[in-house]
Every structure is written in structure tokens, then in C-alpha cells.
Design an enzyme around this catalytic site. Structure first.
Site: not given
Ligand code: GLN
Length: 552
Positions: A386, A512, A514
Site C-alpha cells: 500500500c 494488503h 498480509e
């Protein structure tokens, strides 16, 4: 109303905060999932913020984003990673969202002249959220974790609501677990049960008798301590479950299975205990604990050393490291201290990869651009998330595409080379809470790119949380200079992934990744980074005899 077949497990905490109730909830979820049940987990947060999206990561840790775009407590990340089930906005209930609803109803006149009170209006609203979760998500088990510690004033409406809930749906459909700390006193060499006794007393004072105690402890509870806890808290001795500190987070379900937590829960709820299938989970834990090599990854973020602020990023890196048979050592870089290429080199010369995570605001940005430049020019594997991707675009624009004044409109609203600009639909947004581009969106991948190879797919879905984007006016200049926009929104209006050619791994994502990494399913972009980091460290040395990493 909810299905009667849903069983409810309520988890409270006592003695101290940060006890790891979230991990206990997530671990129990895993143990029930491993027995073939469907599980959902709901977190109650007693603060008045409507969601944690407006809170500083210093205070609250990371904001975890769900597929449906809810900005939630970081415990939801633990839940998703442990039960491997996507959660939704229903899974996080804050006092702020409860009060907001009740007050909106009052303003609309829905209460028909009644005096609006904590009991029954706030407690009814809380109960309706539990029913909503069970009816919409329809799990066999709904685990509800009450944030904070028993005795906190702000948590009382939640505790009262679940007390009533037990009465409403019946004793046989609910189970109460109290997680407490049993401290070990080094000087006397003993574990102390008194704080837990007091904490159960505090719980009884608000009308709840726990069925099961989960005792966080660093030292084995002896038979005497267990009996003492059982006797003074009215909990069956076999329902006093110890939860010893574990070297690896993902071992907790295995430790709690040995202690019989799921067996006790099932027996409370009148269900037969079955043998869980934990074989794959054990393999994952083994891979995390016994890798044959190590790589060092630099994390260049604003909240250095504050691992909760980057919790999902750190976990995703660990998952990916294990998937390439490696352990990971982290190096935190405060980019405010990085002022030029010399300091970038000093910071990065002993690392094998660089991650620049998400963030907001100008502080530390120039240092981030310096470390990214170093990674690009020195073939150091890099992943930008990001904000990290936006900085990579600025760096490339300034130092390769000769747009020397390139910047983001977020950092310099007056810049005449805004390679990163505000998204169109953000221009008239004034409120801060819940107004970013949030949640899951599709992304098309460009064949032949690193991203396409890593995902091994043409189209993906990833989660977002941002207001700014790559400015389309600069796309041509940047791609002519060699930047590859390898992931795009289906209408090709939004850049989702940027990477460069002729570099072992230099990839940035506007989303994102993750949030979708799982301990047993490392995320492709993190796996790509870690595979390149292993290569970077070991390729031309004797260690190359070790198994070479594969991206699968
Ligand atoms: N501040 C940037 C934006 O709003 C990046 C956000 C992030 O990293 N989550 O676009």
C-alpha cells in the site's frame, strides 16, 4: 432468531490485560474446526470508537480489514489465521457501534416514548448482534470473546448481555470460559492462584459462573494448584486447563488439545468428543519451528519495534519464511534516521529483503524512498504494501523516469508531479471513519509478470484500505521508463500491483496481501519475497547445497 443448533462459547479474561484471550479463542476455534465443525468467532470491544479505523496503531495495534471492508480489531486476524474462515463486519462489535445504533433508533423514535437505558436497550442490542452472527453466519459454534478484563466498568454491559443470553438460549447451549493469569513467583519458586480466585469472584459478582478456567502460566501447574483453583472457583478439576507459554503461537491449539480444552467444551455442551485431525497443523508448526536456514528481513515502518502495529505483516513474513524452509530475523528501520543512500546502505547491508508496510502521513517518507532506491539499485528483494508501493512508484518516478519532483498528493498537496493522487471518489469525503476504499476488490494480472507467476492465476481478490492511488496521467511515462503495472482493476482504471523487470523481486501492491496469509498457506507475494531473500543470501555460497526454494 438464531438456530437452536448453534452452540455459544463466551470467553472472558481476568487478572491482567493482554492475556492472549484472542489466541485462546482462535485456538479453540481451530480445535473445533479440526473436528469437522463450522466455527465463527465474534469479538466484543468495549471502547466507544465505532471501529478501530480511527485509532492510532500506537494505541490499538494494526487495523485488520475483512473481505467486506470492515476495519476491525487485530484479534480478527488471529481468528482468520487459526480457523481459516473469512470473517465479516458482524464479527467485530464495539461499544461505539452498539451505542450508535441505539441512539439512532432513539432519534428515529423507535422506542416509542420509553426511557432508553443500558439495561435493556444496550444489552438487547448486544444480544441482537450475537443472534445476527449466528443466523447470518450459521456456524455450529459461535465463540464470543469479550475484550478487556473482568471488573472494567466499560465492559459491564457486554458481560450482562451474555449473562442474559445464557438464560435466553439455555444452559446446555452455552459455555463460559474464563482466561486468567497464574503468575510464577521466582523468589518463592511458586505459582500463585489467588489472583485467579479473585478474578472468578469478580465474574460471579456480575452473575457468571465460569464452566472452564484457562490458566495462562509460564510454569507447570501442579496437581495441588489445580485442585485449589477448582475448589475456590467451583470449576471441575478437569476443567482447569493450563495454557503454558509456547515458543510458537501456532502451537497453542496443540498444547490446549493435550490439556483437553475442546473435550471439556464439548462435554459442557452435551456433545461427544471426537478425534481431531490436526496432522496438517502439526506439519505447519514443525515447518515454522525447525527450518534449516535463516534470512533477515528489514521492516521500514513508522512504528518501529511495535510489532502489534504490523501484526499481519509479521505473521505473513513468518508463514512465507517457513514455506521456503527458513526462519526469519527482523530488523526494524526507523526511516526518519535514513537520510541518504549511505545511511540506506548502512541499514540494509546485512539484510536479505526489505518490506515497506502500509501507513499514513509524511513522517519518514523520504527515508522510505531512500531504502527502496537502495533495494532497487542493489537487487535486494523488496515488497511494498500500500503506502510501500506508493513510495516505490515515487522513487522510480524521481530516479528513473526523471520526474525529479514526483510526490504523493498525500505528502505534498501542492506538488506539480503528483504520481500518487487522491482517488476520484475520495475528493468530497470529509469524515475520517470508514470512508477509505475498503475490503476486497478484484485484480487482473498481466501474463509474464512476477505477480502472475507468483499467484499462478489471471485474476485475484485482495483487501484494500487506502485513499490514494497511482495517478493514471503518469502511467505511460512510468511504464515507458520500465515500471510494469502487473495488476489492474478489471476496468483498468486502478493500478493494483507495480513491479520492475530485471530485478530478483521488486513488487508493490496497492492492497494488503498480509490479511490473506495463513500459517499453512503462505501468501504468494510474501512467498515470492522470501524465496528471493533466501536466494539473495545463500545463492553463491556453500549453503547453496541446501534445498533450493520453490514458488508453488
Ligand atoms: N496513506 C495511503 C493512502 O491512503 C496508504 C494507505 C495504507 O498504506 N493503508 O492511500
Amino acid at each position: 432468531m438464531s438456530r437452536q443448533s448453534t452452540k455459544y462459547i463466551f470467553i472472558t479474561g481476568g487478572v491482567v490485560s493482554s492475556l492472549g484471550k484472542g489466541i485462546v479463542a482462535a485456538s479453540l476455534g481451530r480445535l473445533l474446526r479440526s473436528r469437522g465443525y463450522s466455527v465463527s468467532i465474534q469479538k466484543f470491544d468495549p471502547y466507544i470508537n465505532v471501529d478501530p479505523g480511527t485509532m492510532s496503531p500506537f494505541q490499538h495495534g494494526e487495523v485488520y480489514v475483512t473481505n467486506d471492508g470492515a476495519e476491525t480489531d487485530l484479534d480478527l486476524g488471529h481468528y482468520e489465521r487459526f480457523i481459516d474462515t473469512s470473517l465479516t463486519s458482524i464479527n467485530n462489535v464495539t461499544a461505539g457501534s452498539v451505542y450508535l445504533n441505539v441512539i439512532s433508533k432513539e432519534r428515529r423514535g423507535d422506542y416509542l416514548g420509553a426511557t432508553v437505558q443500558t439495561i435493556p436497550h444496550i444489552t438487547d442490542e448486544i444480544k441482537s448482534r450475537i443472534h445476527e452472527a449466528s443466523s447470518k453466519l450459521d456456524p455450529d459454534f459461535l465463540i464470543c470473546e469479550i475484550g478487556g478484563t473482568i471488573g472494567d466498568i466499560e465492559g459491564l454491559p457486554f458481560v450482562e448481555a451474555v449473562r442474559q443470553f445464557r438464560y435466553d438460549v439455555g444452559l446446555k447451549n452455552t459455555c463460559f470460559i474464563h482466561v486468567t493469569l497464574v503468575p510464577y513467583l521466582k523468589t518463592s519458586g511458586e505459582v500463585k492462584t489467588k489472583p485467579s480466585q479473585h478474578s472468578v469472584n469478580a465474574l460471579r459478582n456480575v452473575g457468571i459462573q465460569p464452566d472452564i478456567l484457562v490458566c495462562r502460566t509460564e510454569s507447570d501447574l501442579g496437581e495441588n494448584e489445580r485442585l485449589k483453583l477448582a475448589q475456590f472457583t467451583n470449576v471441575d478439576p478437569e476443567s482447569v486447563i493450563q495454557c503454558l507459554d509456547q515458543e510458537c503461537l501456532y502451537e497453542v491449539p496443540l498444547a490446549l488439545e493435550k490439556e483437553g480444552l475442546a473435550k471439556q467444551v464439548l462435554s459442557r455442551l452435551g456433545l461427544e468428543n471426537t478425534i481431531p485431525n490436526l496432522e496438517d497443523w502439526k506439519k505447519t508448526v514443525h515447518a515454522l519451528k525447525h527450518p534449516s536456514r535463516t534470512v533477515k528481513i528489514a521492516l521500514a515502518g513508522k512504528y518501529t519495534g511495535l510489532s502489534d502495529a504490523y501484526l499481519s505483516v509479521i505473521e505473513a513474513i513468518k508463514h512465507a519464511a517457513a514455506s521456503v524452509d527458513s526462519a526469519v530475523e527482523f530488523k526494524w528501520i526507523n526511516t526518519e534516521d535514513c537520510v541518504d543512500q549511505d545511511s540506506a546502505e548502512a541499514f540494509l547491508q546485512d539484510v536479505d529483503g526489505l518490506v515497506v508496510p502500509g501507513g499514513f502521513g509524511y513522517r519518514g517518507i523520504e527515508g522510505k524512498i531512500e531504502v527502496i532506491r537502495y533495494a532497487r539499485e542493489n537487487n535486494l528483494p523488496f515488497l511494498g504494501l500500500c503506502l510501500g508501493m506508493q513510495c516505490a512508484v515515487i522513487e522510480f518516478a524521481r530516479n528513473v523516469a526523471q520526474l525529479t519532483r514526483a510526490n504523493s498528493a498525500e505528502f505534498d498537496p501542492m506538488t506539480d508531479q503528483p504520481v500518487i493522487g487522491l482517488m476520484d471518489d475520495q475528493r468530497n469525503v470529509i469524515d475520517k471513519g470508514g470512508t477509505m476504499r475498503l475490503g476486497q476488490y478484484p485484480c487482473h494480472l498481466v501474463k509474464g509478470s512476477k505477480a502472475h507467476e507468483a499467484y499462478a492465476s489471471d485474476a485475484i481478490m485482495e483487501r484494500h484500505r487506502h485513499r490514494f492511488e497511482v495517478n493514471n496521467d503518469y502511467r505511460k511515462i512510468l511504464s515507458d521508463a520500465g515500471m510494469v503495472f502487473s495488476g489492474m482493476s478489471p476496468d483498468r482504471k486502478l493500478v493494483e500491483i507495480a513491479e520492475i523487470e530485471n530485478h530478483p523481486w521488486f513488487v508493490g501492491s496497492q492492497f494488503h496481501p498480509e490479511f490473506q496469509s495463513r500459517p499453512d498457506k503462505a501468501h504468494p507475494l510474501f512467498k515470492g519475497l522470501l524465496a528471493a531473500a533466501v536466494e539473495y543470501r545463500y545463492s553463491d555460497s556453500a549453503k547453496a547445497s541446501l534445498k533450493s526454494p520453490e514458488i508453488v
